[in-house]
Design a protein around this motif. Structure first.
Motif, PDB file in Angstrom:
ATOM      1  N   GLU A 137     -14.919  -7.009  -2.761  1.00 18.22           N
ATOM      2  CA  GLU A 137     -13.546  -7.443  -2.347  1.00 18.22           C
ATOM      3  C   GLU A 137     -12.530  -7.018  -3.497  1.00 18.22           C
ATOM      4  OE1 GLU A 137     -13.616 -11.783  -2.018  1.00 18.22           O
ATOM      5  OE2 GLU A 137     -14.699 -11.468  -0.308  1.00 18.22           O
ATOM      6  N   ARG A 138     -12.736  -6.774  -4.890  1.00 20.98           N
ATOM      7  CA  ARG A 138     -11.998  -6.451  -5.928  1.00 20.98           C
ATOM      8  C   ARG A 138     -11.661  -5.103  -5.667  1.00 20.98           C
ATOM      9  NH1 ARG A 138     -14.891  -6.886 -10.263  1.00 20.98           N
ATOM     10  NH2 ARG A 138     -15.091  -4.756 -10.587  1.00 20.98           N
ATOM     11  N   ILE A 139     -12.792  -3.978  -5.406  1.00 15.25           N
ATOM     12  CA  ILE A 139     -12.675  -2.868  -5.396  1.00 15.25           C
ATOM     13  C   ILE A 139     -11.825  -2.337  -4.173  1.00 15.25           C
ATOM     14  CG2 ILE A 139     -13.909  -0.413  -4.661  1.00 15.25           C
ATOM     15  CD1 ILE A 139     -16.408  -1.721  -6.397  1.00 15.25           C
ATOM     16  N   GLU A 140     -12.220  -3.091  -2.872  1.00 12.35           N
ATOM     17  CA  GLU A 140     -11.288  -2.998  -1.885  1.00 12.35           C
ATOM     18  C   GLU A 140      -9.699  -3.427  -1.935  1.00 12.35           C
ATOM     19  OE1 GLU A 140     -13.014  -5.436   1.567  1.00 12.35           O
ATOM     20  OE2 GLU A 140     -14.413  -3.951   1.964  1.00 12.35           O
ATOM     21  N   TYR A 141      -9.680  -4.610  -2.722  1.00 19.38           N
ATOM     22  CA  TYR A 141      -8.236  -4.842  -3.006  1.00 19.38           C
ATOM     23  C   TYR A 141      -7.337  -3.566  -3.871  1.00 19.38           C
ATOM     24  CZ  TYR A 141      -4.380  -7.248  -5.257  1.00 19.38           C
ATOM     25  OH  TYR A 141      -2.847  -7.528  -5.736  1.00 19.38           O
ATOM     26  N   GLU A 142      -8.439  -3.130  -4.910  1.00 14.38           N
ATOM     27  CA  GLU A 142      -7.640  -1.974  -5.773  1.00 14.38           C
ATOM     28  C   GLU A 142      -7.532  -1.014  -4.966  1.00 14.38           C
ATOM     29  OE1 GLU A 142     -10.494  -1.611  -8.939  1.00 14.38           O
ATOM     30  OE2 GLU A 142      -9.932  -3.394 -10.029  1.00 14.38           O
ATOM     31  N   ALA A 143      -8.279  -0.723  -4.020  1.00 18.36           N
ATOM     32  CA  ALA A 143      -8.038   0.487  -3.227  1.00 18.36           C
ATOM     33  C   ALA A 143      -6.953   0.568  -2.265  1.00 18.36           C
ATOM     34  CB  ALA A 143      -9.308   0.978  -2.328  1.00 18.36           C
ATOM     35  N   LEU A 144      -6.773  -0.788  -1.651  1.00 13.54           N
ATOM     36  CA  LEU A 144      -5.718  -0.907  -0.621  1.00 13.54           C
ATOM     37  C   LEU A 144      -4.570  -1.159  -1.615  1.00 13.54           C
ATOM     38  CD1 LEU A 144      -7.181  -3.834   1.768  1.00 13.54           C
ATOM     39  CD2 LEU A 144      -6.591  -1.307   2.073  1.00 13.54           C
ATOM     40  N   SER A 145      -4.365  -1.725  -2.688  1.00 15.75           N
ATOM     41  CA  SER A 145      -3.172  -1.642  -3.456  1.00 15.75           C
ATOM     42  C   SER A 145      -2.724  -0.401  -3.777  1.00 15.75           C
ATOM     43  CB  SER A 145      -3.586  -2.387  -4.870  1.00 15.75           C
ATOM     44  OG  SER A 145      -3.692  -3.708  -4.486  1.00 15.75           O
ATOM     45  N   LYS A 146      -4.028   0.553  -4.230  1.00 16.44           N
ATOM     46  CA  LYS A 146      -3.482   1.919  -4.627  1.00 16.44           C
ATOM     47  C   LYS A 146      -2.839   2.796  -3.138  1.00 16.44           C
ATOM     48  CE  LYS A 146      -5.579   6.398  -6.343  1.00 16.44           C
ATOM     49  NZ  LYS A 146      -6.836   6.931  -6.672  1.00 16.44           N
ATOM     50  N   VAL A 147      -3.648   2.459  -1.924  1.00 16.73           N
ATOM     51  CA  VAL A 147      -2.959   2.983  -0.929  1.00 16.73           C
ATOM     52  C   VAL A 147      -1.499   2.683  -0.576  1.00 16.73           C
ATOM     53  CG1 VAL A 147      -3.227   2.972   1.736  1.00 16.73           C
ATOM     54  CG2 VAL A 147      -5.186   3.438   0.122  1.00 16.73           C
ATOM     55  N   GLU A 148      -1.354   1.114  -0.737  1.00 24.36           N
ATOM     56  CA  GLU A 148       0.175   0.486  -0.703  1.00 24.36           C
ATOM     57  C   GLU A 148       1.227   1.172  -1.546  1.00 24.36           C
ATOM     58  OE1 GLU A 148       2.154  -3.871  -0.330  1.00 24.36           O
ATOM     59  OE2 GLU A 148       0.435  -3.553  -1.574  1.00 24.36           O
ATOM     60  N   ALA A 149       0.760   1.610  -2.885  1.00 25.56           N
ATOM     61  CA  ALA A 149       1.690   1.803  -3.975  1.00 25.56           C
ATOM     62  C   ALA A 149       2.030   3.429  -3.467  1.00 25.56           C
ATOM     63  CB  ALA A 149       0.960   1.879  -5.085  1.00 25.56           C
ATOM     64  N   GLU A 150       0.981   4.294  -2.953  1.00 23.13           N
ATOM     65  CA  GLU A 150       1.012   5.301  -2.705  1.00 23.13           C
ATOM     66  C   GLU A 150       2.090   5.733  -1.373  1.00 23.13           C
ATOM     67  OE1 GLU A 150      -2.847   7.233  -1.854  1.00 23.13           O
ATOM     68  OE2 GLU A 150      -3.195   7.599  -3.826  1.00 23.13           O
ATOM     69  N   GLN A 151       1.973   4.686  -0.484  1.00 24.76           N
ATOM     70  CA  GLN A 151       2.524   4.701   0.756  1.00 24.76           C
ATOM     71  C   GLN A 151       4.102   4.274   0.443  1.00 24.76           C
ATOM     72  OE1 GLN A 151       0.577   2.128   3.523  1.00 24.76           O
ATOM     73  NE2 GLN A 151      -0.788   3.755   4.159  1.00 24.76           N
ATOM     74  N   ASN A 152       4.242   3.263  -0.376  1.00 23.63           N
ATOM     75  CA  ASN A 152       5.559   2.844  -1.010  1.00 23.63           C
ATOM     76  C   ASN A 152       6.243   4.058  -1.637  1.00 23.63           C
ATOM     77  OD1 ASN A 152       5.579   0.282   0.244  1.00 23.63           O
ATOM     78  ND2 ASN A 152       4.603  -0.691  -1.686  1.00 23.63           N
ATOM     79  N   GLU A 153       5.477   4.716  -2.488  1.00 22.20           N
ATOM     80  CA  GLU A 153       6.116   5.837  -3.221  1.00 22.20           C
ATOM     81  C   GLU A 153       6.453   7.091  -2.072  1.00 22.20           C
ATOM     82  OE1 GLU A 153       4.627   9.427  -6.133  1.00 22.20           O
ATOM     83  OE2 GLU A 153       3.707   7.335  -6.360  1.00 22.20           O
ATOM     84  N   PHE A 154       5.506   6.989  -1.013  1.00 23.17           N
ATOM     85  CA  PHE A 154       6.033   8.313   0.023  1.00 23.17           C
ATOM     86  C   PHE A 154       7.296   7.766   0.579  1.00 23.17           C
ATOM     87  CE2 PHE A 154       5.603   9.537   4.441  1.00 23.17           C
ATOM     88  CZ  PHE A 154       5.723  11.031   4.113  1.00 23.17           C
ATOM     89  N   ILE A 155       7.574   6.311   0.972  1.00 21.39           N
ATOM     90  CA  ILE A 155       8.462   6.002   1.786  1.00 21.39           C
ATOM     91  C   ILE A 155       9.609   6.028   0.821  1.00 21.39           C
ATOM     92  CG2 ILE A 155       9.575   3.668   2.443  1.00 21.39           C
ATOM     93  CD1 ILE A 155       6.815   2.922   3.454  1.00 21.39           C
ATOM     94  N   ASP A 156       9.545   5.979  -0.394  1.00 22.00           N
ATOM     95  CA  ASP A 156      10.849   5.994  -1.228  1.00 22.00           C
ATOM     96  C   ASP A 156      11.156   7.199  -1.480  1.00 22.00           C
ATOM     97  OD1 ASP A 156      10.952   3.248  -1.817  1.00 22.00           O
ATOM     98  OD2 ASP A 156       9.670   3.435  -3.726  1.00 22.00           O
ATOM     99  N   GLN A 157      10.284   8.206  -1.420  1.00 20.03           N
ATOM    100  CA  GLN A 157      10.676   9.825  -1.437  1.00 20.03           C
ATOM    101  C   GLN A 157      10.955  10.270  -0.029  1.00 20.03           C
ATOM    102  OE1 GLN A 157       7.150  12.018  -2.729  1.00 20.03           O
ATOM    103  NE2 GLN A 157       7.225  11.307  -4.937  1.00 20.03           N
ATOM    104  N   PHE A 158      10.787   9.378   0.886  1.00 24.43           N
ATOM    105  CA  PHE A 158      11.123  10.093   2.177  1.00 24.43           C
ATOM    106  C   PHE A 158      12.647   9.616   2.408  1.00 24.43           C
ATOM    107  CE2 PHE A 158      11.567   9.342   6.782  1.00 24.43           C
ATOM    108  CZ  PHE A 158      11.456  10.477   7.140  1.00 24.43           C
ATOM    109  N   ILE A 159      12.938   8.395   1.812  1.00 21.03           N
ATOM    110  CA  ILE A 159      14.257   7.926   1.963  1.00 21.03           C
ATOM    111  C   ILE A 159      15.258   8.564   1.244  1.00 21.03           C
ATOM    112  CG2 ILE A 159      15.582   5.748   1.387  1.00 21.03           C
ATOM    113  CD1 ILE A 159      13.311   3.975   2.431  1.00 21.03           C
ATOM    114  N   LEU A 160      14.756   8.913  -0.233  1.00 21.96           N
ATOM    115  CA  LEU A 160      15.497   9.585  -1.004  1.00 21.96           C
ATOM    116  C   LEU A 160      16.020  10.877  -0.505  1.00 21.96           C
ATOM    117  CD1 LEU A 160      14.199   8.761  -4.298  1.00 21.96           C
ATOM    118  CD2 LEU A 160      16.365   7.879  -3.599  1.00 21.96           C
ATOM    119  N   GLN A 161      14.938  11.768   0.336  1.00 23.78           N
ATOM    120  CA  GLN A 161      15.244  12.946   0.818  1.00 23.78           C
ATOM    121  C   GLN A 161      16.207  12.893   1.645  1.00 23.78           C
ATOM    122  OE1 GLN A 161      11.354  14.670   1.795  1.00 23.78           O
ATOM    123  NE2 GLN A 161      10.947  15.114  -0.220  1.00 23.78           N
ATOM    124  N   LYS A 162      16.509  11.955   2.460  1.00 23.77           N
ATOM    125  CA  LYS A 162      17.207  11.788   3.442  1.00 23.77           C
ATOM    126  C   LYS A 162      18.793  12.035   3.140  1.00 23.77           C
ATOM    127  CE  LYS A 162      15.389  10.441   7.598  1.00 23.77           C
ATOM    128  NZ  LYS A 162      15.242   9.425   8.766  1.00 23.77           N
TER     129      LYS A 162
END
Length: 130
Positions: free
Chosen positions: A105-130
């Motif tokens: 569960e801890r590993i899954e949480y860390e992996a999901l947190s990493k994916v969430e952080a990457e997606q948030n970063e992607f969204i932030d970059q996408f918003i900034l590019q517009k």
């Protein structure tokens, strides 16, 4: 009838014309009693041998029963010990399973947190590019 002076004195002649203190009938009954006593003593001796053999056999059976009883007690104690060991082993395995689940569960949480952080970063970059 004339009385025998020897008989009055307690002396008698036997069949072999030997002088005896006992009457011939009493002597014969004494001899028969002696033979019966000898037979009785012989029979008692045989009885004692038979009873002694029986006692030895019963003692042997008692020792064998005691050995089997001890084997059964040992087997029962071993069975109880094995059951307790299995129970302890099961508890250890359940604890290990719970620990592994927590790690997963801890590993899954860390992996999901990493994916969430990457997606948030992607969204932030996408918003900034517009």
């Amino acid at each position: 009838m004339a009385t025998d002076p020897l008989a009055e004195a307690g002396l008698h002649f036997d069949d072999f014309n030997k002088l005896r203190v006992l009457e011939p009938e009493v002597g014969q009954r004494s001899t028969e009693l002696k033979e019966e006593c000898k037979d009785f003593v012989d029979k008692i001796g045989q009885f004692q041998k038979i009873v002694g053999g029986l006692i030895d056999h019963v003692d042997m059976l008692a020792r064998e029963a005691e050995r089997e009883k001890m084997k059964a007690i040992g087997a029962r104690n071993l069975l109880r010990s094995v059951a307790k060991q299995r129970e302890a082993q099961q508890q250890q395995l359940e604890a290990l399973l719970a620990e592994k689940r927590m790690q997963l569960e801890r590993i899954e949480y860390e992996a999901l947190s990493k994916v969430e952080a990457e997606q948030n970063e992607f969204i932030d970059q996408f918003i900034l590019q517009k």
